[in-house]
Motif scaffolding. Structure first.
Motif, mmCIF file in Angstrom:
data_model
loop_
_atom_site.group_PDB
_atom_site.id
_atom_site.type_symbol
_atom_site.label_atom_id
_atom_site.label_comp_id
_atom_site.label_asym_id
_atom_site.label_seq_id
_atom_site.Cartn_x
_atom_site.Cartn_y
_atom_site.Cartn_z
ATOM 1 N N THR A 3 0.846 -1.181 0.000
ATOM 2 C CA THR A 3 0.000 0.000 0.000
ATOM 3 C C THR A 3 0.887 1.239 0.000
ATOM 4 O OG1 THR A 3 -0.151 -0.143 2.405
ATOM 5 C CG2 THR A 3 -1.936 -1.142 1.141
ATOM 6 N N TRP A 4 0.244 2.412 -0.115
ATOM 7 C CA TRP A 4 1.022 3.643 -0.266
ATOM 8 C C TRP A 4 1.969 3.907 0.902
ATOM 9 C CZ3 TRP A 4 1.781 5.741 -4.732
ATOM 10 C CH2 TRP A 4 0.816 5.629 -5.732
ATOM 11 N N PRO A 5 1.548 3.770 2.166
ATOM 12 C CA PRO A 5 2.478 4.094 3.258
ATOM 13 C C PRO A 5 3.490 2.990 3.566
ATOM 14 C CG PRO A 5 0.367 3.453 4.170
ATOM 15 C CD PRO A 5 0.206 3.457 2.671
ATOM 16 N N ASN A 6 3.464 1.907 2.805
ATOM 17 C CA ASN A 6 4.346 0.782 3.086
ATOM 18 C C ASN A 6 5.736 1.054 2.524
ATOM 19 O OD1 ASN A 6 5.353 -1.640 3.814
ATOM 20 N ND2 ASN A 6 4.128 -2.879 2.410
ATOM 21 N N LEU A 7 6.728 1.153 3.412
ATOM 22 C CA LEU A 7 8.094 1.428 2.988
ATOM 23 C C LEU A 7 8.974 0.190 3.061
ATOM 24 C CD1 LEU A 7 8.663 4.866 4.772
ATOM 25 C CD2 LEU A 7 7.977 4.447 2.411
ATOM 26 N N TYR A 8 8.451 -0.913 3.569
ATOM 27 C CA TYR A 8 9.246 -2.121 3.755
ATOM 28 C C TYR A 8 8.797 -3.175 2.750
ATOM 29 C CZ TYR A 8 12.044 -5.486 6.369
ATOM 30 O OH TYR A 8 12.989 -6.410 6.728
ATOM 31 N N LEU A 9 9.415 -4.336 2.807
ATOM 32 C CA LEU A 9 9.051 -5.424 1.916
ATOM 33 C C LEU A 9 7.678 -5.973 2.274
ATOM 34 C CD1 LEU A 9 12.502 -7.272 1.952
ATOM 35 C CD2 LEU A 9 11.637 -5.788 0.153
ATOM 36 N N GLN A 10 7.039 -6.622 1.316
ATOM 37 C CA GLN A 10 5.751 -7.249 1.590
ATOM 38 C C GLN A 10 5.929 -8.431 2.535
ATOM 39 O OE1 GLN A 10 3.376 -8.231 -1.822
ATOM 40 N NE2 GLN A 10 3.987 -6.418 -2.966
ATOM 41 N N ASP A 11 4.849 -8.754 3.245
ATOM 42 C CA ASP A 11 4.877 -9.936 4.104
ATOM 43 C C ASP A 11 5.090 -11.182 3.249
ATOM 44 O OD1 ASP A 11 4.430 -8.365 6.306
ATOM 45 O OD2 ASP A 11 2.256 -8.636 6.272
#
Length: 223
Positions: A3-11
């Motif tokens: 999503t937009w605020p996600n700065l890390y890798l996906q789960d």
């Protein structure tokens, strides 16, 4: 899904992606140590008016700044090579699936089953409440906790079948079969997109994989 605020890798949705995330954290820790050390030395050189005579010439300090980078590269290369060989290892897959890239949609084939082939197009986002530019009309269904061999090719230009949460990215090249291993350990929807610029509608050929228990997969194949 990112999503937009996600700065890390996906789960992670596969053991391979878990190992890749661990490797990323390992490299970041080493990188932060290097950046901190070099920054401290640079700041001290700027603000310190005194000179250490032991650093002007000495075999010990030269030995230290030669051995330390070599050991650092060793601690980076060892898990990197291990992960590289894990990604290429394909031993006795329980099933084989094939993805064929077109301009601009995907065709999925289940090679172990008879007459199991369908096209997957992006759905019209204006007529439903699905995710924009990510949902498709026919999702690829795969069993969870099953060792799968994924084969990718293309009929026109180079595509790239990418599923970030599973750690899989396979280029689809015309006239060539590329393969990779995949095992999903989490049920649910996994979203991906073509990751190779393939023409005008490159952004409009998403990938959706539905990971289900193997008994539900068998029932789905029997329909």
């Amino acid at each position: 899904m990112t999503t937009w605020p996600n700065l890390y890798l996906q789960d992670s949705a596969s053991p391979l992606m878990e190992q890749m995330i661990f490797f990323h954290d390992h490299i970041m820790m080493i990188l932060m140590m290097i950046v901190t050390t070099v920054s401290y030395i640079m700041i001290m050189l700027v603000f310190n008016d005194y000179t250490d005579r032991n650093l002007l010439e000495g075999q010990m300090i030269e030995l230290i700044w030669t051995v330390t980078p070599a050991m650092t590269l060793f601690f980076i290369a060892t898990p990197s090579l291990r992960l590289l060989y894990l990604m290429d290892e394909i031993n006795n897959p329980m099933m084989t699936t094939k993805a064929v890239g077109h301009q601009w949609y995907w065709t999925y084939e289940y090679s172990d089953f008879i007459d199991s082939e369908f096209d997957s197009y992006m759905t019209n986002t204006e007529s439903n409440n699905n995710l924009r530019l990510l949902d498709v009309d026919n999702r690829m269904v795969l069993p969870s906790n099953t060792f799968i061999r994924m084969i990718v090719t293309s009929t026109d230009v180079i595509h790239s079948w990418t599923l970030p949460s599973s750690g899989v990215k396979i280029d689809g090249t015309p006239g060539r079969l590329n393969q990779a291993s995949m095992m999903l350990n989490r049920n649910g929807l996994l979203f991906g997109q073509c990751s190779e610029i393939c023409g005008t509608n490159h952004s409009f050929m998403p990938i959706v994989v539905e990971s289900v228990p193997i008994n539900m997969f068998i029932k789905w194949m029997m329909k």
